[in-house]
Write an enzyme that holds these catalytic residues in place. Structure first.
Site, PDB file in Angstrom:
ATOM      1  N   THR A 174      50.686 100.569  21.856  1.00  0.00           N
ATOM      2  CA  THR A 174      51.500  99.366  21.895  1.00  0.00           C
ATOM      3  C   THR A 174      51.529  98.979  23.350  1.00  0.00           C
ATOM      4  O   THR A 174      51.282  99.818  24.201  1.00  0.00           O
ATOM      5  CB  THR A 174      52.909  99.735  21.373  1.00  0.00           C
ATOM      6  N   ARG A 202      54.175  96.725   6.670  1.00  0.00           N
ATOM      7  CA  ARG A 202      54.941  97.719   7.428  1.00  0.00           C
ATOM      8  C   ARG A 202      55.337  97.121   8.800  1.00  0.00           C
ATOM      9  O   ARG A 202      54.522  96.529   9.495  1.00  0.00           O
ATOM     10  CB  ARG A 202      54.074  98.963   7.627  1.00  0.00           C
ATOM     11  N   GLY A 204      57.137  98.236  12.465  1.00  0.00           N
ATOM     12  CA  GLY A 204      57.514  99.427  13.233  1.00  0.00           C
ATOM     13  C   GLY A 204      58.770  99.222  14.058  1.00  0.00           C
ATOM     14  O   GLY A 204      59.595  98.339  13.779  1.00  0.00           O
ATOM     15  N   THR A 225      56.913 103.185  22.858  1.00  0.00           N
ATOM     16  CA  THR A 225      55.657 103.268  22.121  1.00  0.00           C
ATOM     17  C   THR A 225      55.619 104.616  21.418  1.00  0.00           C
ATOM     18  O   THR A 225      56.304 105.548  21.824  1.00  0.00           O
ATOM     19  CB  THR A 225      54.437 103.102  23.053  1.00  0.00           C
ATOM     20  N   GLY A 226      54.820 104.703  20.356  1.00  0.00           N
ATOM     21  CA  GLY A 226      54.715 105.965  19.625  1.00  0.00           C
ATOM     22  C   GLY A 226      55.009 105.758  18.155  1.00  0.00           C
ATOM     23  O   GLY A 226      54.921 104.642  17.635  1.00  0.00           O
ATOM     24  N   GLY A 228      56.579 104.756  15.278  1.00  0.00           N
ATOM     25  CA  GLY A 228      57.648 103.773  15.116  1.00  0.00           C
ATOM     26  C   GLY A 228      58.767 104.216  14.199  1.00  0.00           C
ATOM     27  O   GLY A 228      59.943 103.925  14.450  1.00  0.00           O
TER      28      GLY A 228
END
Ligand code: ASP
Length: 322
Positions: A174, A202, A204, A225-226, A228
């Site tokens: 992201t 979907r 996040g 980020t990561g 979600g």
């Protein structure tokens, strides 16, 4: 000279040195440097933190090496769906979009919502129509879907058919930015194509205010980020704020604690970029790799990818704390 600063990220990922070729590594570093410059230029001219984070994120949305805008990850259907959010720490106004397609710069659409709309979050066709009504540039799939992403999707499809079951969503990246302007205002922006191979529809953590994005003057601006699902359940961006505001934690302590928060229950990659009211930045991540950059007034910019490069950041911050 008045203090101003910008920090950016291009996503955190669990990858090893051997999994990243030199050409891509170079493209990441160049892309981060370009985005930092676009954001820094706005601040240097006396522009707002809000415009600076938009400019930095726009740069990464244009650049197909990042998972936002052009070149973003594809859903299981092989389509792009973008999430983005921007928050003004001065007014606490926010604009966010979920599951939008065709919009060339999702973060700019989020900013128009922040500035003009009574609502905070628009999704799907409603958000796309809002972009149309505001004359924002739209593009067809041929603009967004790069050959690399198309091939990766085809490979996944092939595997899916082979195993005759749905593959779980896997990590992507992201992009995000936080900034402090000369008037002491903080802002945060985050933009993403979501997880590779995610389900259609979907959404996040990115457009969930307090989940993946948050900013409030005098305390901090945060972009995550990561994974979600874990980040939104942990409400991590707001946790960084809360730990600073109510528990008196420093920016670094709050960011590091948020990386560990509920880690026994909320598994997955995490990366948190945060900036405090003095323009110091913290990059927390549990992945060993986070594309990141920082540039403060009258200092040299730096970009980094690997955790082993963290030292550079520490030196910078020590210098700044003097
Ligand atoms: N946080 C993003 C999402 O879950 C993905 C990422 O940062 O890699 O949509």
């Amino acid at each position: 000279m008045k203090k101003f600063a910008i920090a950016i990220h291009g996503g955190a990922e669990s990858i090893k040195h051997s999994e990243l070729d030199q050409k891509t590594e170079k493209l990441y570093r160049q892309g981060l440097a370009d985005a930092l410059k676009d954001g820094y230029d706005v601040l240097e001219k006396g522009g707002s933190a809000l415009d600076a984070v938009e400019a930095a994120v726009n740069s990464m949305e244009r650049n197909p090496v990042f998972n936002a805008g052009r070149g973003a990850s594809l859903t299981q259907r092989g389509e792009n769906e973008f999430d983005a959010a921007i928050m003004d720490g001065n007014t606490l106004r926010v604009g966010a979009v979920g599951g939008v397609r065709y919009v060339q710069h999702p973060i700019t659409l989020a900013k128009v919502i922040l500035q003009k709309c009574d609502h905070c979050l628009l999704v799907g066709t409603g958000a796309e129509e809002y972009a149309l009504a505001n004359n924002l540039p739209l593009k067809g799939p041929e603009y967004f879907v790069t050959p690399e992403k198309d091939e990766a999707w085809r490979e996944k499809q092939h595997k899916r058919l082979e195993v005759k079951k749905t593959m779980p969503g896997s990590m992507s990246d992201t992009v995000g930015a936080v900034a402090l302007d000369i008037n002491g205002n903080l802002a945060a922006a985050t933009s993403t194509g979501g997880l590779t191979d995610q389900l259609k529809g979907r959404v996040g953590d990115t457009p969930i205010i307090g989940g993946g994005t948050f900013a409030a003057n005098k305390v901090c601006a945060v972009s995550c980020t990561g994974e979600g699902e874990a980040i939104m359940r942990g409400v991590l961006a707001h946790e960084v704020y809360a730990m600073m505001k109510y528990a008196g934690n420093s920016l670094h302590a709050a960011t590091d604690k948020a990386i560990e928060l509920h880690a026994d229950k909320l598994k997955g990659d995490r990366g948190i970029l945060s900036m405090d009211a003095a323009g110091k930045a913290a990059f927390g991540f549990n992945t060993g790799f986070m594309k990141r950059g920082y540039w403060a007034a009258d200092e040299e910019p730096f970009v980094a990818l690997w955790e082993s490069e963290k030292g550079k950041k520490a030196v910078k911050q020590k210098e700044m704390e003097k």
